[in-house]
Design an enzyme around this catalytic site. Sequence first.
Site, PDB file in Angstrom:
ATOM      1  N   GLN A  62      11.541  -9.210   4.056  1.00  0.00           N
ATOM      2  CA  GLN A  62      10.562  -8.229   3.594  1.00  0.00           C
ATOM      3  C   GLN A  62      11.043  -7.688   2.254  1.00  0.00           C
ATOM      4  O   GLN A  62      12.114  -7.095   2.173  1.00  0.00           O
ATOM      5  CB  GLN A  62      10.415  -7.085   4.594  1.00  0.00           C
ATOM      6  CG  GLN A  62       9.366  -6.055   4.195  1.00  0.00           C
ATOM      7  CD  GLN A  62       9.457  -4.798   5.041  1.00  0.00           C
ATOM      8  OE1 GLN A  62      10.433  -4.055   4.947  1.00  0.00           O
ATOM      9  NE2 GLN A  62       8.450  -4.558   5.865  1.00  0.00           N
TER      10      GLN A  62
ATOM     11  N   TYR B 198       5.166   2.889   0.151  1.00  0.00           N
ATOM     12  CA  TYR B 198       6.151   2.365  -0.787  1.00  0.00           C
ATOM     13  C   TYR B 198       5.397   2.055  -2.088  1.00  0.00           C
ATOM     14  O   TYR B 198       4.177   2.258  -2.176  1.00  0.00           O
ATOM     15  CB  TYR B 198       6.814   1.122  -0.210  1.00  0.00           C
ATOM     16  CG  TYR B 198       7.883   1.416   0.822  1.00  0.00           C
ATOM     17  CD1 TYR B 198       9.160   0.895   0.695  1.00  0.00           C
ATOM     18  CD2 TYR B 198       7.623   2.227   1.934  1.00  0.00           C
ATOM     19  CE1 TYR B 198      10.157   1.147   1.639  1.00  0.00           C
ATOM     20  CE2 TYR B 198       8.604   2.498   2.873  1.00  0.00           C
ATOM     21  CZ  TYR B 198       9.870   1.953   2.721  1.00  0.00           C
ATOM     22  OH  TYR B 198      10.837   2.231   3.651  1.00  0.00           O
TER      23      TYR B 198
ATOM     24  N   ALA C 253       8.161  -4.583  17.535  1.00  0.00           N
ATOM     25  CA  ALA C 253       9.326  -3.941  16.914  1.00  0.00           C
ATOM     26  C   ALA C 253      10.177  -3.248  17.965  1.00  0.00           C
ATOM     27  O   ALA C 253      11.194  -3.773  18.414  1.00  0.00           O
ATOM     28  CB  ALA C 253       8.870  -2.970  15.841  1.00  0.00           C
ATOM     29  N   ARG C 254       9.760  -2.047  18.399  1.00  0.00           N
ATOM     30  CA  ARG C 254      10.578  -1.278  19.334  1.00  0.00           C
ATOM     31  C   ARG C 254      10.792  -2.013  20.657  1.00  0.00           C
ATOM     32  O   ARG C 254      11.870  -1.903  21.262  1.00  0.00           O
ATOM     33  CB  ARG C 254       9.930   0.088  19.586  1.00  0.00           C
ATOM     34  CG  ARG C 254      10.086   1.060  18.444  1.00  0.00           C
ATOM     35  CD  ARG C 254       9.237   2.299  18.632  1.00  0.00           C
ATOM     36  NE  ARG C 254       7.811   1.986  18.533  1.00  0.00           N
ATOM     37  CZ  ARG C 254       6.846   2.883  18.706  1.00  0.00           C
ATOM     38  NH1 ARG C 254       7.151   4.141  19.017  1.00  0.00           N
ATOM     39  NH2 ARG C 254       5.576   2.536  18.585  1.00  0.00           N
TER      40      ARG C 254
END
Length: 409
Positions: free
Chosen positions: A108, A178, A353-354
């Site tokens: 990424q 971002y 993810a988690r």
Amino acid sequence: MTTTPPAPAPRPQIFEPAELGPLTLRNRIVKAATFEGVMPRGAVSDELVEFHRAVAAGGAALTTVAYCAVSESGRVHRDTLVLNEASLPGLTRLTEAVHAEGALAAAQIGHAGLVANTLSNKQPTLAPSTRISAPAMGLVRGATTTQLASVTADFERSARVAVEAGFDAIEVHLGHNYLLSSFMSPNLNKRRDGYGGSVAARARFPREMIERVRAAVGDRVAVTAKFNMTDGVPKGLWLDESLQIAKLLESDGHLDALQLTGGSSLLNGMYFFRGEVPMAEFVASQPKLVGLGLKVYGPHLFPTYPFEEAFFLPLARQFREILSMPLILLGGVNRVDTIENALDEGFEFVAMARAILREPDLVNRMRGDRAAEGRCIHCNKCMPTIYTGTRCVVRETVTNLPSPSVAAG
């Protein structure tokens, strides 16, 4: 004369190989980018390599290294990896470890922009327009076109380094406010040149960046983008504009897939998590002065949202309806039936993810019919551990429990 309707297309199978651009993934489950917190001064540590090796061994088809800054000024803080020639040996070791387990690796890449901690980086950062930033702890100046050209060169260089290091895919970070995401956002981009104003103008810089990344790597690897459907803040990016931008990205033809996300690391850090807010742990993880600030401003930066399975699906459906390009569903994916339903609705992949942070072998357990859902309880106490090595504290506690005989004594 009656005609027989065509037979419905067979349901995509979770654990069968699937195409992503030039890649063949062994299944349809991607490990989403989660900052690993084990890159002291930006170094590729043994812990970082093991983090992704374990995910690969656990069955995920593609594991994503996050977050790889394209320059020192684009780091989130000083312990963020910069994807440059100096990081090549370590990253090559990482991709080789992932490949040895039968999985593929994605890098990424991005520039933190308003999310960069300039005190930690000891370098100024950039924004579309001049404004105060809490993460930057001060005023961030709007970027000049000369500075934007330099950022473009950084993205190109980092993309080439990623390929040289053996990465199979590059994920361009267009999310969470971002730098590239902030250009798309109407409340963060107030420019009056060709990079601000209309939806198309605000999308121009991110589109240029993706075009240059694709030109730098060609068709050797997959190029995807993590894309904000909404900023989750008042007057921020919302579906009326993000759908238009997604159509522009699709028409450009440079991306192999969009991974759909939302929220703002600058202004709303819980929108892309959902569940409990571990404020006490956040405060304890920070220097005293920052911790005091979190006590006051934390509830505004980290509002509470109840966790729901596949919480981004209602938004993501809007993109599936108008786009033909591959889409990756992200956000609260924990169950096998959730993945099956997502594939039935036309999403090509899901990102977890988690759930995988809690159980690195979850995908293998699902494939072997030993688990219908993950054990993550969405307490989000993993979030503050990004400063000491991202991990599930529940799993850590269970692993370290004394044996029954000792406990009884």
